[in-house]
Design an enzyme around this catalytic site. Structure first.
Site, short mmCIF file in Angstrom:
data_model
loop_
_atom_site.label_atom_id
_atom_site.label_comp_id
_atom_site.label_asym_id
_atom_site.label_seq_id
_atom_site.Cartn_x
_atom_site.Cartn_y
_atom_site.Cartn_z
N ASP A 129 0.77 -0.96 -0.40
CA ASP A 129 0.21 -0.07 -0.10
C ASP A 129 0.92 1.14 0.07
OD1 ASP A 129 -2.65 -1.10 -0.32
OD2 ASP A 129 -2.51 -1.51 1.91
N SER B 29 -5.01 -7.98 11.44
CA SER B 29 -5.15 -6.68 10.43
C SER B 29 -5.98 -6.60 9.60
CB SER B 29 -3.85 -6.16 9.76
OG SER B 29 -3.22 -5.85 9.48
N1 ARG Z 1 -2.34 -8.80 -0.04
C1 ARG Z 1 -3.47 -7.24 0.25
C2 ARG Z 1 -2.79 -6.58 -1.19
O1 ARG Z 1 -1.89 -5.76 -1.16
C3 ARG Z 1 -4.33 -6.33 1.03
C4 ARG Z 1 -2.61 -5.88 1.47
C5 ARG Z 1 -3.94 -5.33 3.33
N2 ARG Z 1 -4.58 -6.40 4.20
C6 ARG Z 1 -4.64 -5.82 5.33
N3 ARG Z 1 -4.83 -7.22 5.97
N4 ARG Z 1 -4.68 -4.97 6.44
O2 ARG Z 1 -3.50 -5.33 -1.50
#
Ligand code: ARG
Length: 406
Positions: A124, A176
């Protein structure tokens, strides 16, 4: 560069709450929080009060659900974008929209920086920062989680207590979780051991298929140029359509995924996903394409789908290649109008029927009955020419072998 005003991507969770205070102290800057509502179930309540109490001068909340579905989810759906063949990318398509929101607010408020609460090893951070670079290269991006002194959640909590930051509801889950209308991503805790099956409490919205109803349920989805517009013959607004399919799918245990995936930064991670509506819609949409796209377009689009999925996952939503490939996708969707009926049963999806005015399925050509209109004789010449290169290779090989024996 001095920073006077920072727009913070704010969820109201522990990290972003601590961030608001930490940023205002470190930069002595005015903080504006921005929260985009993409359909997350419980995070949004009390967010504004929390932000203001934590020291923000202004707290903005936008309901972006409609824009999210129509400009982001529908594009991913039309593209058939499933990362590494499976993940419908709820998080990955939500980020570019949040970036757009942040940038718009920064412009309007005359801010000189934006900040996000992504960690230094995730995808992200890449999506946020490449997105900002592409939309507003003059803005500075601050990523406190990569640079601050806190080494654990406990240390953040300690700081929050010291600074009187309200954090109550954020400490319950051992996971999370990132959630929006297109799906939920769940990681951390026991899920970090890929040899262990996910415990039942990891799943947030779907019922265990074992406990799903014994009666299967069918749903008919109508597409218009690749976009779902009706369920069981009734028109739905995009947000309502996805919400309804999430509820229906969740009740039947549809859309659970347990994936090991390759992150942008090179590590493998294990994530659990729940995306009932996205999985149902991708299944139905692909079925419509199987019926209506000609062979070469269908095959070529499979490669484009996988490339687009990688671009989205890797944070390149706002890029020339993404736009160009989407132009191709949109052209292919001109004939993706029709209906697909699926059956939902204990975690499984089965296509029951498909029909379309653009269907290329021709029963007179396909049938093995007396109505057959296919020219069987023509196959003979076709195969002769089609196989010619391989016949030539084989003859050459044979010839060479014979020469060795002489
Ligand atoms: N792995 C996924 C992505 O990169 C989700 C990332 C956020 N995951 C989380 N459990 N906060 O798109």
């Amino acid at each position: 560069m001095a920073v006077n005003k920072i727009v913070v991507a704010y969820s109201g969770g522990l990290d972003t709450s601590v961030m608001v205070k930490w940023l205002s102290e470190k930069y002595n800057a005015e903080i504006i929080t921005a929260t985009g509502f993409l359909g997350q179930t419980n995070e949004i309540k009390g967010v504004k009060e929390k932000a203001l109490k934590t020291g923000a001068s202004k707290s903005l909340i936008f309901d972006l659900r409609k824009e999210f579905i129509t400009n982001y989810a529908w594009k991913a759906l039309k593209a058939g974008a499933l990362y590494e063949g499976a993940y419908p990318m709820a998080t990955a398509i939500g980020r570019p929209l949040l970036v757009k929101m942040l940038v718009d607010i920064a412009m309007e408020e005359g801010a000189d920086a934006v900040a996000h609460g992504c960690t230094g090893k995730g995808n992200d951070q890449v999506r946020f920062e490449v997105g900002v670079q592409a939309l507003a290269p003059e803005l500075k991006v601050i990523a406190p989680l990569r640079e601050w002194e806190f080494k654990s959640r406990e240390e953040e909590i300690e700081y929050a207590k010291l600074k009187d930051i309200p954090i109550s509801a954020t400490l319950k889950s051992p996971y999370s979780i990132d959630e929006n209308l297109w799906g939920i991503a769940i990681e951390c805790g026991v899920l970090e051991d890929p040899t262990e099956a996910p415990p039942e409490d990891a799943y947030q919205i779907t019922v265990n298929p074992k406990f799903a109803p014994d009666q299967p349920q069918s749903v008919t989805i109508t597409f218009e140029k690749g976009i779902p517009v009706m369920l069981n013959g009734i028109s739905y607004d995009p947000v309502e359509l996805v919400t309804a399919l999430n509820e229906l799918g969740a009740a039947h245990g549809i859309g659970r995924l347990d994936l090991i995936e390759n992150r942008v930064v090179g590590i493998k991670s294990r994530e659990i996903y729940e995306a009932p509506a996205a999985v149902i819609l991708h299944t139905a949409h692909t079925e419509m394409e199987r019926l209506n796209l000609d062979k070469e377009t269908f095959r070529f689009k499979q490669n484009v789908s996988s490339k687009i999925a990688n671009l989205i996952y890797d944070g390149l939503w706002y890029s020339p290649l993404f736009d160009s490939l989407m132009a191709f996708v949109d052209k292919t969707q001109e004939c993706i109008t029709g209906e697909v009926t699926l059956e939902l049963y204990k975690g499984n999806l089965r296509v029951l029927s498909r029909s379309s005015a653009h269907s290329l399925y021709n029963k007179e050509l396909a049938t093995y009955s007396i109505e057959d209109k296919f020219d069987h004789k023509a196959s003979e010449g076709f195969i002769k020419i089609y196989g010619l290169p391989y016949k030539t290779i084989a003859q050459l090989k044979k010839h060479a072998e014979e020469e060795v024996f002489v």
